[in-house]
Design an enzyme around this catalytic site. Structure first.
Site, short mmCIF file in Angstrom:
data_model
loop_
_atom_site.label_atom_id
_atom_site.label_comp_id
_atom_site.label_asym_id
_atom_site.label_seq_id
_atom_site.Cartn_x
_atom_site.Cartn_y
_atom_site.Cartn_z
N GLN A 1 -1.04 7.14 -2.16
CA GLN A 1 -0.55 6.44 -3.35
C GLN A 1 -1.64 6.24 -4.41
O GLN A 1 -1.34 5.84 -5.53
CB GLN A 1 0.03 5.08 -2.97
N GLY B 1 1.24 -3.63 0.86
CA GLY B 1 0.62 -2.51 1.56
C GLY B 1 0.34 -1.40 0.55
O GLY B 1 1.02 -1.31 -0.47
N CYS C 1 8.56 -0.12 -2.68
CA CYS C 1 7.35 0.70 -2.60
C CYS C 1 6.76 0.84 -4.00
O CYS C 1 7.49 1.09 -4.95
CB CYS C 1 7.73 2.07 -2.05
N LEU C 2 5.45 0.69 -4.10
CA LEU C 2 4.79 0.81 -5.41
C LEU C 2 5.02 2.19 -6.03
O LEU C 2 5.01 2.33 -7.25
CB LEU C 2 3.29 0.54 -5.28
N HIS D 1 6.02 1.33 7.37
CA HIS D 1 6.23 1.85 6.00
C HIS D 1 4.97 2.58 5.50
O HIS D 1 5.05 3.69 4.98
CB HIS D 1 6.61 0.69 5.07
N GLU D 2 3.81 1.94 5.69
CA GLU D 2 2.57 2.55 5.21
C GLU D 2 2.21 3.80 6.02
O GLU D 2 1.73 4.79 5.47
CB GLU D 2 1.42 1.54 5.25
N HIS E 1 3.79 6.90 4.79
CA HIS E 1 3.14 7.54 3.64
C HIS E 1 2.14 8.61 4.09
O HIS E 1 1.98 9.64 3.44
CB HIS E 1 2.40 6.51 2.78
NI NI Z 1 5.27 2.51 -0.02
#
Ligand code: NI
Length: 184
Positions: free
Chosen positions: A50, A45, A98-99, A140-141, A144
């Site tokens: 991000q 995701g 998470c990236l 999760h996304e 953000h």
């Molecule tokens: Ni993330």
């Protein structure tokens, strides 16, 4: 185009993202680039903050998680202006990464089921229910877009133990396989 990933320590990740309209400049290109960036970085995701854009878009593809659950194969979607209007079911624990938080993985508790309303890149409206891993990736996304990171949802003691790692990420000292940046 592959975007660098905005990492922890960037105030941009803490902002509430703005809704967009159908005529948002280069919307389709941005969505395309977000998918490309997500695949190159091995993410499942990726949310617009991000990549340095404070707008309400995220993309997901759970295919990489499909080894144990064939239902996750090919689950590839873009969510524009999403609203999670209901979370229900039992609390389910799942290890998240998470990236924007390279090298950190922790168990996070969230409700198992969601109802979400959103638009795709053609601005078709959807109102859908998800459960399990699909719901988890969406939750999760979605966080953000609200300026929330998964480390906000773990026990304070666990978060304290991550302090050194978090400081390194915020100082650009973490070693990461993909291109990252800090954004004010
Ligand atoms: Ni993330």
């Amino acid at each position: 185009m592959i975007y660098p990933i905005v990492v922890y320590g960037s105030p941009l990740l803490r902002k509430i993202s703005q809704e967009i309209s159908k005529d948002y400049p280069e919307l389709k290109q941005i969505v395309y680039n977000m998918f490309e960036t997500m695949y190159v970085t091995d993410g499942v995701g990726l949310a617009a903050p991000q990549i340095g854009k404070s707008i309400r878009i995220f993309v997901i593809d759970t295919t990489a998680l499909s080894e144990d659950d064939p239902d996750l194969e090919g689950f590839r979607k873009v969510f524009i202006n999403p609203k999670i209007i209901e979370e229900k079911g039992e609390i389910f624990t799942y290890t998240e990464g998470c990236l924007s938080l390279p090298d950190i993985r922790e168990d996070v508790d969230r409700p198992e089921k969601i109802r979400v309303q959103y638009y795709d890149e053609e601005f078709n409206f959807f109102d859908e229910n998800y459960h399990g891993i699909k719901a988890r990736v969406i939750q999760h996304e979605y966080d953000h877009l609200e300026g929330i990171l998964f480390i906000d949802r773990i026990a304070p003691l666990k978060r304290k133990m991550l302090k050194g790692k978090l400081n390194d990420i915020a100082k650009g000292k973490a070693s990461v396989a993909y291109k990252t940046k800090l954004v004010k």
